[in-house]
Structure formats: C-alpha cells, structure tokens
Design a protein around this motif. Structure first.
Motif, short mmCIF file in Angstrom:
data_model
loop_
_atom_site.label_atom_id
_atom_site.label_comp_id
_atom_site.label_asym_id
_atom_site.label_seq_id
_atom_site.Cartn_x
_atom_site.Cartn_y
_atom_site.Cartn_z
N GLN A 1 38.32 32.66 41.14
CA GLN A 1 39.56 31.94 41.43
C GLN A 1 40.57 32.09 40.29
N LEU B 1 42.83 35.16 40.47
CA LEU B 1 43.85 35.26 41.52
C LEU B 1 45.26 35.35 40.94
N CYS C 1 46.94 38.68 41.18
CA CYS C 1 47.37 39.22 42.47
C CYS C 1 48.89 39.10 42.58
N PRO D 1 47.26 29.10 42.21
CA PRO D 1 45.93 29.45 42.70
C PRO D 1 44.81 28.64 42.04
N THR E 1 42.97 29.33 51.49
CA THR E 1 42.27 30.55 51.92
C THR E 1 41.66 30.37 53.30
N ASP F 1 34.10 33.17 46.62
CA ASP F 1 34.06 33.94 45.37
C ASP F 1 34.08 35.44 45.66
N TRP G 1 37.66 36.37 46.88
CA TRP G 1 38.65 36.35 45.81
C TRP G 1 38.40 37.43 44.76
N SER G 2 37.20 37.95 44.70
CA SER G 2 36.85 38.89 43.65
C SER G 2 37.36 40.30 43.89
N TYR H 1 40.55 40.53 52.11
CA TYR H 1 41.51 39.90 51.20
C TYR H 1 42.93 40.28 51.59
#
Length: 379
Positions: free
Chosen positions: A171, A174, A177, A196, A215, A240, A243-244, A251
């Motif tokens: 997290q 993020l 991004c 985030p 999400t 997880d 988000w990874s 995503y």
C-alpha cells in the motif's frame, strides 16, 4: 593517508587486514564512506566461518526468503543490489595509500568487523563463484566504516535498529503510481482529499473510505468481464498482491489514465449501498449455501452492479445516467435478488456436502466457485 605502503608490510601486521581498491572514499565525522565493487567485497565473507571471524551478530541465513531475493537481484539486476542499502563495518584502523609504481588508491581495513550487513556480504560471496567479475563489477556497494568510540556506538545502535524500522507495505508503494498521484491532485470538492495511505474523505466530517474500500469499490464496478480483480480485492492478501504489481491487467483495470473523482465516488457509493443491502438481509439467509452472502459478498456486489450500471461511463463526468437515483432506489433490491439467485445456484450446483457448514464457509471465497455460479446465472 599513507604512501608507498606495501602488501608485504601489511602481511606482517598482527591484525587481519582486508584490502581493496575503492571507487570513491570520503572521510566523515564518524568514520569513512567508501564505494566498492561487489567483486572486491566477495573475499571478505568467503570462508565458511566468516561470521565468527567478522564478529557478526548472526551467521548466514541461507534459506531465508530475503536472502534468496537478494541473490536473484545480484544475478539479474546487479546495479540495484547496492543501491538501496549499505554495509557497516567496524575497524581497528583504516589506512589509505598508493601502492609503489601505481597511482590508484587502496583501502586497508585493519581488524575488520561486520556490524550490519552480514547477509549481503554472504550473498555476494555465495554467488560470486557463478558470476563473472564483470557482472559483479556492475554492483557498487556503499560501506560505512567506523573506528574508536563510534564503533561501540554503532554496535549498540544496530543491535536494536530493527525495533525502529517501519516495514514498507504494498500500500505504501501506491504513491509511485502516476494515476494515483494524478488523482491526489484532483479537485475533490470542498475539503475532500484522497491519499493511498490514509484513504479518502469528502468534505469536513464527510464519509471516510480506506484504500481497501476504494480498491474494492473500483473492482466491483470494473468493466472487466470476469471478477478476477474483485476476487483479489476481497482478501488482505489479495489486496497486497493487487497493489504490488502496477503492470498487471487487474491493476490497470482499476487504476488508469481516465479515472476521475466522480467515478471513484460513484463506485464507492454503489459498493457501500450493495454491501449495506447484504448486511440488512435476515440472518437465516446466511445459513448453509447462504454462507455465500457472508463469505463472498464481493461476488454478489460485482454481479448486481453488472445488471444496473453502464460501467464504461463510470468516470465520465458527462454521463447522463441517473447514478444517484439507481444507487439509492434500485441497487439495494437488485443486490438482494442477486444474492438469492446465486445462493440458489450454489444449492443446485452443489446440493450436498457431508462436511457441514464449515465447508460452505471454506468454499464460498473460492474463485472457481464464483466463476461457476456466474456462468449458471448468465452474468
């Protein structure tokens, strides 16, 4: 700094000496900072009992997941290996000098001790035999070397350093991004904000939504024809994983260049309304096959939203669809009907289970079951 100091003279020293040719050396207030190639560090921890000789706090953890990851990094991305961490050495003395007949400085660490970084040193030594020197030379490692009173301070501080480390999570990352960063800079009306890590608020005292909520809501109203992202988002472990990996299609289906505050808010309002409708159903509805309602709510919400919303218009400010009206007046009833329908298909598809209610709980979150029920329902 010493000049014309030969290797033969060093060999006469009573203390062990580790010598190497540095890329860069800087004297600091508390010691030395030295950049060195991994190939030159490999001999330092090459012996089987290197941890004992170097006074390390613990030996090499050969089977740890972290060390396997470091080894892969050194093999596949040597430039990254030394970029995010450093190794701390203690020393009785540090000497810099030029060998006779050369112009290249050498560093000699007399009485070396590994205060922090033994695992990285052993990883280098462990994989050095399978990699070329040219490959290892691509990895530049920063050494911090401390002597005198600072050596004892470093031992004391690094022995307990892990107590003060805030472990990074998927997290946290993020914030890297670009689509989420753009969303943070958008106008959320009034005092609303989006982050985030902290989640989202809409105005003073307005409703708070966590990043997990955001999400799951976006996954619920994703245009993807299958609920893979919704299934991932339904568990902490799945979040997880989602988000990874910014490059995964799941995503990208949620966080992309056309997302906008209006779409995030529509998704959140719809997701919350659908979840509230499930929570309001009588408890008896969640027995036996009805465990689907309690243990697979994201499946039901995802399926209900397929029926009502023009998902391609989620982030379109100009959408003429009556989002608020449908969310408020139609979605709760559609969610309940979808729950009853999917529970019935669960009963028809798997009418008996000798293991009792626990089996229904265990199977309800399985992706295979979700896909089977959606196919039966024609969703």
């Amino acid at each position: 700094m010493h000049a014309n100091f030969s290797s033969a003279e060093l060999a006469l020293s009573a203390e062990p000496v580790f010598s190497f040719r540095p890329l860069h050396v800087a004297q600091l207030s508390r010691g030395w900072a030295v950049d060195v190639r991994a190939s030159d560090l490999a001999p330092l921890a090459a012996s089987a009992d290197a941890a004992r000789h170097l006074g390390a706090g613990r030996g090499y953890l050969h089977d740890s997941e972290q060390n396997h990851g470091l080894a892969r990094m050194l093999r596949e991305r040597p430039e990254d290996f030394g970029a995010a961490s450093h190794i701390v050495l203690g020393a009785d003395e540090v000497e810099l000098f030029t060998e006779p007949g050369t112009f290249a400085d050498l560093v000699h660490i007399i009485g070396p001790e590994c205060i922090d970084g033994m695992q990285r040193l052993k990883v280098i030594a462990h994989v050095a035999g399978e990699l070329s020197r040219e490959h290892l030379d691509r990895s530049v490692v920063r050494l911090e070397i401390v002597c005198g009173p600072e050596r004892e301070r470093a031992r004391r501080v690094y022995d307990v350093a892990e107590r003060y480390v805030n472990a990074s999570t998927a997290q946290d990352k993020l914030i890297r991004c670009r689509h989420i960063v753009r969303l943070m800079d958008c106008d959320w009306e009034g005092d609303g904000f989006f982050c985030p890590r902290r989640g989202m608020a809409t105005g003073p005292g307005g409703p708070l939504f966590s990043m997990a909520d955001v999400t799951r809501a976006l996954a619920c109203l994703s245009v993807a024809p299958r609920p893979y992202a919704a299934h991932l988002a339904s568990t902490e472990e799945g979040l997880d994983a989602l988000w990874s990996d910014f490059s995964s299609p799941h995503y990208k289906g949620l966080f992309h260049g056309t997302m906008a505050p209006v779409g995030v808010m529509r998704a959140l309002e719809a997701w919350r309304a659908a979840r509230d409708a499930l929570s309001a159903m009588p408890k008896r509805c969640s027995e036996r096959h009805g465990h689907l309602i309690a243990y697979a709510p994201e499946l039901i919400c995802w399926a209900a939203c397929r029926k009502l919303f023009p998902l391609a218009e989620l982030h379109d400010q100009r959408s003429g669809y009556a989002w608020d009206q449908v969310i408020r007046h139609q979605l709760p009833g559609e969610t309940v009907r979808m729950a009853e329908r999917l529970v019935e298909y669960y009963r028809l598809g798997r009418p008996k289970d000798g293991k009792g209610d626990r089996s229904y709980k265990a199977k309800a979150p399985e992706l295979e079951l979700w896909l089977e029920l959606l196919d039966m329902a024609g969703v």
